[in-house]
Motif scaffolding. Sequence first.
Motif, PDB file in Angstrom:
ATOM      1  N   LYS A   1       1.112  -1.203   0.165  1.00  0.00           N
ATOM      2  CA  LYS A   1      -0.551  -0.073   0.138  1.00  0.00           C
ATOM      3  C   LYS A   1       1.101   1.312   0.186  1.00  0.00           C
ATOM      4  O   LYS A   1       0.260   2.627  -0.496  1.00  0.00           O
ATOM      5  CB  LYS A   1      -1.029  -0.200   0.858  1.00  0.00           C
ATOM      6  N   LYS A   2       2.211   1.245   0.940  1.00  0.00           N
ATOM      7  CA  LYS A   2       3.154   2.493   0.487  1.00  0.00           C
ATOM      8  C   LYS A   2       3.628   2.599  -0.531  1.00  0.00           C
ATOM      9  O   LYS A   2       3.630   3.734  -0.763  1.00  0.00           O
ATOM     10  CB  LYS A   2       4.202   1.978   2.148  1.00  0.00           C
ATOM     11  N   VAL A   3       4.034   1.698  -0.830  1.00  0.00           N
ATOM     12  CA  VAL A   3       4.737   2.080  -2.621  1.00  0.00           C
ATOM     13  C   VAL A   3       2.959   2.449  -3.760  1.00  0.00           C
ATOM     14  O   VAL A   3       3.628   3.703  -4.526  1.00  0.00           O
ATOM     15  CB  VAL A   3       4.954   0.678  -3.133  1.00  0.00           C
TER      16      VAL A   3
ATOM     17  N   SER B   1     -13.244   6.884   1.749  1.00  0.00           N
ATOM     18  CA  SER B   1     -13.216   8.739   1.455  1.00  0.00           C
ATOM     19  C   SER B   1     -11.886   9.299   1.755  1.00  0.00           C
ATOM     20  O   SER B   1     -11.462   9.836   1.055  1.00  0.00           O
ATOM     21  CB  SER B   1     -14.088   8.823   2.696  1.00  0.00           C
ATOM     22  N   THR B   2     -11.496   8.278   2.366  1.00  0.00           N
ATOM     23  CA  THR B   2      -9.486   9.491   2.705  1.00  0.00           C
ATOM     24  C   THR B   2      -8.611   8.703   1.456  1.00  0.00           C
ATOM     25  O   THR B   2      -8.240   9.698   0.638  1.00  0.00           O
ATOM     26  CB  THR B   2      -9.262   9.133   3.900  1.00  0.00           C
ATOM     27  N   LEU B   3      -8.937   7.827   0.962  1.00  0.00           N
ATOM     28  CA  LEU B   3      -8.944   7.296  -0.076  1.00  0.00           C
ATOM     29  C   LEU B   3      -8.652   7.853  -1.460  1.00  0.00           C
ATOM     30  O   LEU B   3      -7.769   8.541  -2.687  1.00  0.00           O
ATOM     31  CB  LEU B   3      -8.331   5.318  -0.495  1.00  0.00           C
ATOM     32  N   LEU B   4      -9.960   8.577  -1.625  1.00  0.00           N
ATOM     33  CA  LEU B   4     -10.435   8.734  -2.870  1.00  0.00           C
ATOM     34  C   LEU B   4     -10.525  10.800  -3.097  1.00  0.00           C
ATOM     35  O   LEU B   4      -9.591  11.568  -3.375  1.00  0.00           O
ATOM     36  CB  LEU B   4     -12.105   9.089  -2.539  1.00  0.00           C
TER      37      LEU B   4
ATOM     38  N   LYS C   1       2.121   9.652   6.969  1.00  0.00           N
ATOM     39  CA  LYS C   1       1.228   8.623   7.761  1.00  0.00           C
ATOM     40  C   LYS C   1      -0.005   8.333   6.862  1.00  0.00           C
ATOM     41  O   LYS C   1      -0.348   6.659   7.284  1.00  0.00           O
ATOM     42  CB  LYS C   1       0.739   9.484   8.203  1.00  0.00           C
ATOM     43  N   MET C   2      -0.761   8.567   5.777  1.00  0.00           N
ATOM     44  CA  MET C   2      -1.855   8.353   4.663  1.00  0.00           C
ATOM     45  C   MET C   2      -0.628   6.951   3.767  1.00  0.00           C
ATOM     46  O   MET C   2      -1.440   6.621   3.582  1.00  0.00           O
ATOM     47  CB  MET C   2      -2.415   9.121   3.584  1.00  0.00           C
ATOM     48  N   GLU C   3       0.556   7.403   3.697  1.00  0.00           N
ATOM     49  CA  GLU C   3       1.223   6.367   2.792  1.00  0.00           C
ATOM     50  C   GLU C   3       1.590   5.662   3.302  1.00  0.00           C
ATOM     51  O   GLU C   3       1.626   4.081   3.172  1.00  0.00           O
ATOM     52  CB  GLU C   3       2.660   6.975   1.760  1.00  0.00           C
ATOM     53  N   SER C   4       1.653   5.553   4.653  1.00  0.00           N
ATOM     54  CA  SER C   4       2.594   4.728   5.382  1.00  0.00           C
ATOM     55  C   SER C   4       1.634   3.993   6.168  1.00  0.00           C
ATOM     56  O   SER C   4       2.031   2.253   6.671  1.00  0.00           O
ATOM     57  CB  SER C   4       4.008   4.567   6.636  1.00  0.00           C
ATOM     58  N   ASP C   5       0.604   3.781   6.510  1.00  0.00           N
ATOM     59  CA  ASP C   5      -0.893   3.190   7.470  1.00  0.00           C
ATOM     60  C   ASP C   5      -0.984   2.345   7.082  1.00  0.00           C
ATOM     61  O   ASP C   5      -1.190   1.937   5.176  1.00  0.00           O
ATOM     62  CB  ASP C   5      -2.125   4.632   7.934  1.00  0.00           C
TER      63      ASP C   5
END
Length: 85
Positions: free
Chosen positions: A5-7, A46-49, A36-40
């Motif tokens: 997910k991070k990549v 909704s955040t991904l959108l 934080k969004m990239e590493s969680d």
Amino acid sequence: SVPSKKVFMKRIRELGGLTQVELARRLNSNQSQVSKMESDQDICLSTLLRYVTCAGGKLRIQVEVADQVLTLVEGSTLEETLTTA
């Protein structure tokens, strides 16, 4: 193989030609929140959108069930593909 997910998140941002700081500005956030969004491990749809949209992208989710493909576009409309999976 499927990227982590991070990549995946980092690649979306990079394809949009943005640094974490630039994306944070578009999100009305800060660089540490983007990091934080990239590493969680988990992220709300909704955040991904918001992340994808602010990076200049369009979110599309496809689900295959019983030889049917359902596509959710930008979290708001559902289109049923007429072809089988």
